[in-house]
Design an enzyme around this catalytic site. Structure first.
Site, PDB file in Angstrom:
ATOM      1  N   HIS A 161      -5.223  13.874 -10.080  1.00  9.37           N
ATOM      2  CA  HIS A 161      -5.281  12.423 -10.327  1.00  9.37           C
ATOM      3  C   HIS A 161      -4.320  11.978 -11.418  1.00  9.37           C
ATOM      4  CE1 HIS A 161      -8.414  11.400  -7.490  1.00  9.37           C
ATOM      5  NE2 HIS A 161      -9.021  12.530  -7.827  1.00  9.37           N
TER       6      HIS A 161
ATOM      7  N   ASP B 109       0.859  -1.180   0.000  1.00  9.60           N
ATOM      8  CA  ASP B 109       0.000   0.000   0.000  1.00  9.60           C
ATOM      9  C   ASP B 109       0.897   1.231   0.000  1.00  9.60           C
ATOM     10  OD1 ASP B 109      -2.072   1.818   0.241  1.00  9.60           O
ATOM     11  OD2 ASP B 109      -2.740   1.117   2.198  1.00  9.60           O
TER      12      ASP B 109
ATOM     13  N   ASN C 197      -2.391  12.806  -4.981  1.00 14.79           N
ATOM     14  CA  ASN C 197      -3.615  13.118  -5.720  1.00 14.79           C
ATOM     15  C   ASN C 197      -4.130  14.510  -5.394  1.00 14.79           C
ATOM     16  OD1 ASN C 197      -4.060  10.909  -7.399  1.00 14.79           O
ATOM     17  ND2 ASN C 197      -5.131   9.759  -5.823  1.00 14.79           N
TER      18      ASN C 197
ATOM     19  N   ASP D  43      -1.835   8.926 -11.129  1.00 14.94           N
ATOM     20  CA  ASP D  43      -1.733   7.868 -12.141  1.00 14.94           C
ATOM     21  C   ASP D  43      -0.284   7.674 -12.591  1.00 14.94           C
ATOM     22  OD1 ASP D  43      -4.465   7.535 -11.974  1.00 14.94           O
ATOM     23  OD2 ASP D  43      -4.907   8.467 -13.916  1.00 14.94           O
TER      24      ASP D  43
ATOM     25  N   ASP E 152      -4.448   2.250  -4.738  1.00 18.34           N
ATOM     26  CA  ASP E 152      -2.998   2.389  -4.572  1.00 18.34           C
ATOM     27  C   ASP E 152      -2.414   1.154  -3.893  1.00 18.34           C
ATOM     28  OD1 ASP E 152      -4.129   2.911  -2.070  1.00 18.34           O
ATOM     29  OD2 ASP E 152      -2.572   4.328  -1.506  1.00 18.34           O
TER      30      ASP E 152
END
Length: 177
Positions: free
Chosen positions: A55, A42, A50, A59, A85
């Site tokens: 975003h 994680d 973000n 990405d 994530d």
């Protein structure tokens, strides 16, 4: 599309669970004494990326992390993006000592990964739960549940950490269960 994540090109949760199920169904003598292990990863503080870069920055970080993770694996290992994530790595026929070495190499590489986003340099560390695939973990659901708890244990240790869980000896996670 049914078996792969569109953003990273890696297998998805469905496919890694299918592969794990096949591995767990194998008789012990076909596993060369090492069923293997699974890592549940994680990204730490991913929401900050973000929120500050948008975003598309998130990405880009996910794609960079995915590429970095794939470079640290053996040919027989499976890297999957299993959530926003979150990633899982299935290590088939892998002695647990080797799995512990691999997980530390991955954690170290992740903390040094930087991507350039405009004028910013973005980075993220990873918290990793490592689980030895052995009795009493005999179902895909149980393995993922314990792997998620082991990842939580890594986050509880301050993030950018590894929590290695061996069902035969670990009492702390057993207490959570």
């Amino acid at each position: 599309q049914a078996t792969h994540d569109q953003l990273t090109g890696r297998v998805n949760r469905y496919e890694v669970e299918r592969r794990l199920g096949l591995l767990l169904a194998q008789p012990p003598h076909k596993q060369n004494g090492h069923a293997g292990a699974i890592m549940y990863l994680d990204l730490d503080q991913f929401k900050v990326i973000n929120d500050t870069g948008g975003h598309s920055a998130g990405d880009a970080m996910l794609r960079a992390i995915s590429t970095m993770l794939q470079h640290g694996l053996r040919a027989e290992d499976t890297l999957a993006r299993v959530g926003g994530d979150e990633f899982a790595i299935l290590l088939e026929n892998c002695p647990f000592d080797l799995a512990k070495e691999l997980v530390e190499q991955i954690r170290d590489a992740a903390q040094h990964l930087r991507i350039q986003w405009g004028e910013r340099s973005l980075s993220s560390s990873i918290s990793i739960g490592l689980v030895k695939l052995t009795a009493p973990l005999d179902s895909v659901e149980e393995v993922f549940r314990v792997a998620d708890m082991a990842c939580f244990g890594a986050k509880q240790r301050g993030r950018n950490a590894v929590y290695a869980y061996d069902p035969a000896v670990d009492r702390e996670i057993a207490r959570y269960v």
